[in-house]
Design an enzyme around this catalytic site. Structure first.
Site, PDB file in Angstrom:
ATOM      1  CB  THR A 158      -0.931   0.019   1.239  1.00 34.32           C
ATOM      2  OG1 THR A 158      -0.105  -0.041   2.425  1.00 34.32           O
ATOM      3  CG2 THR A 158      -1.892  -1.148   1.252  1.00 34.32           C
ATOM      4  CG  ASN A 160       2.977   7.825  -0.361  1.00 36.60           C
ATOM      5  OD1 ASN A 160       3.924   7.620  -1.131  1.00 36.60           O
ATOM      6  ND2 ASN A 160       3.155   8.336   0.855  1.00 36.60           N
ATOM      7  CG  PHE A 162       7.444  10.301  -2.595  1.00 35.34           C
ATOM      8  CD1 PHE A 162       8.234  10.875  -3.590  1.00 35.34           C
ATOM      9  CD2 PHE A 162       8.020  10.025  -1.364  1.00 35.34           C
ATOM     10  CE1 PHE A 162       9.583  11.162  -3.354  1.00 35.34           C
ATOM     11  CE2 PHE A 162       9.362  10.317  -1.113  1.00 35.34           C
ATOM     12  CZ  PHE A 162      10.141  10.874  -2.118  1.00 35.34           C
ATOM     13  CD  GLU A 163       5.261   5.562   1.099  1.00 33.84           C
ATOM     14  OE1 GLU A 163       5.543   6.044   2.210  1.00 33.84           O
ATOM     15  OE2 GLU A 163       4.175   4.983   0.869  1.00 33.84           O
ATOM     16  CB  THR A 243      -4.819   8.115   7.722  1.00 29.83           C
ATOM     17  OG1 THR A 243      -3.619   8.766   7.308  1.00 29.83           O
ATOM     18  CG2 THR A 243      -5.678   9.104   8.478  1.00 29.83           C
ATOM     19  CG  ASP A 245       0.038   3.265  10.744  1.00 29.22           C
ATOM     20  OD1 ASP A 245       0.869   2.949   9.875  1.00 29.22           O
ATOM     21  OD2 ASP A 245       0.238   4.172  11.567  1.00 29.22           O
TER      22      ASP A 245
END
Length: 322
Positions: A158, A160, A162-163, A243, A245
């Site tokens: 999961t 975001n 950028f990751e 959020t 997590d």
């Protein structure tokens, strides 16, 4: 009749999650944000607290202890000696230390030998974008560990936007590029990829945030099938902590309950998130008082108050199949 009702009473097989995340005395991040929702949704949760802090680090002050990789190994050895190291799921989130992360990978691999159906849900927490500029808030040497060791053993990730860009080395400017990046992530190992937030333009307008999901499964005849979805959820104007997590924990639960329907799993996850965030912002504003900006303590997620929404979320956010 008796036989039939007996079948109906058949309990669900116990489903056990090993969650390796941070712990805070006050508030809801890491294991504190993940455990309650998972328990409410019927999972047994065994928690390893990677840190024990007084509160999350967004407050003015925080104190506490950090678990190192040897201590993690020692806890795991204890479970192993008692032969209670059989898990259905492993869940991990924010980590700052490369050796700790490498130890997590070793544990996941060993647990997968014990149970080949084990599902590892990983939130590869590394950084985020502010005003379009991405920056890492963990040491840079974690990236190669996530990319080369963690993601290949993960089943659900999961990141975001950028990751996802960091992991693949590719920038995302359009939805098409996002789908290509998700395909690259699938190729690295995980069969489910959810980009939890992005700065892509939402069809519904600027007040919405886009999340994208992709589930790739191999059919009996060996062919691969991919289901892709887009979820647009209303932006909430506040900085919440925990959020991600909460999202990963609920996604674990709902993909378990809807194994071949990422659309429904994401709708339930994102809808429940919305219920929690709306309740939190309303309560935080009331506490802060007219015209005042809520502080970190006031913005702690209203988790217990949202029990019913977590357990049985009214679907207020729909997903689009792409």
């Amino acid at each position: 009749q008796a036989a039939r009702s007996g079948a109906a009473m058949e309990p669900e097989r116990e489903c056990r999650v090993l969650s390796i995340q941070s712990h805070v005395v006050r508030g809801y991040v890491g294991n504190k944000a993940a455990t309650f929702p998972l328990q409410v949704l019927g999972f047994e949760v065994d928690t390893v607290n990677s840190v024990q802090f007084s509160n999350h680090t967004g407050y003015a002050h925080w104190k506490g202890q950090v678990l190192n990789s040897d201590e993690l190994h020692e806890l795991y050895e204890g479970l192993k000696l008692n032969m209670v190291n059989r898990y259905d799921y492993v869940l991990t989130g924010y980590t700052r230390d490369t050796s700790f992360l490498a130890m997590v990978v070793d544990i996941v691999q060993e647990l997968k030998q014990q149970n080949s159906n084990l599902v590892y849900v990983c939130d590869p927490v590394m950084g985020d974008k502010w005003n379009g500029e991405g920056s890492m808030y963990v040491p840079k040497d974690l990236l190669p560990v996530y990319r080369d060791k963690v993601v290949p053993v993960a089943d659900i990730i999961t990141p975001n936007q950028f990751e996802a860009e960091l992991l693949t080395g590719r920038k995302i400017h359009t939805e098409k590029e996002a789908l290509e990046v998700m395909d690259m992530l699938h190729a690295m190992g995980p069969e489910t990829v959810v980009i939890t937030s992005s700065d892509l333009q939402a069809p519904l307008g600027n007040d919405y945030l886009i999340a994208l999901g992709s589930h790739r499964k191999t059919k009996a005849d060996g062919t691969k099938m991919t289901q892709r979805i887009r979820v647009e959820s209303p932006k909430v104007d506040a900085v919440f902590v925990g959020t991600g997590d909460l999202f990963a924990a609920m996604l674990l639960a709902w993909t378990h309950k809807h194994p071949n329907n990422l659309k429904v799993a994401c709708e339930k996850t994102v809808s429940a998130m919305q219920h929690v965030l709306q309740r939190t912002i309303k309560s935080a504003k009331a506490q802060a008082g007219e015209g005042n900006k809520p502080n970190s303590a006031q913005l702690e997620l209203r988790m217990v108050q949202s029990k019913k929404d977590i357990e049985n979320p009214e679907i207020i956010v729909k997903a689009t199949v792409l």
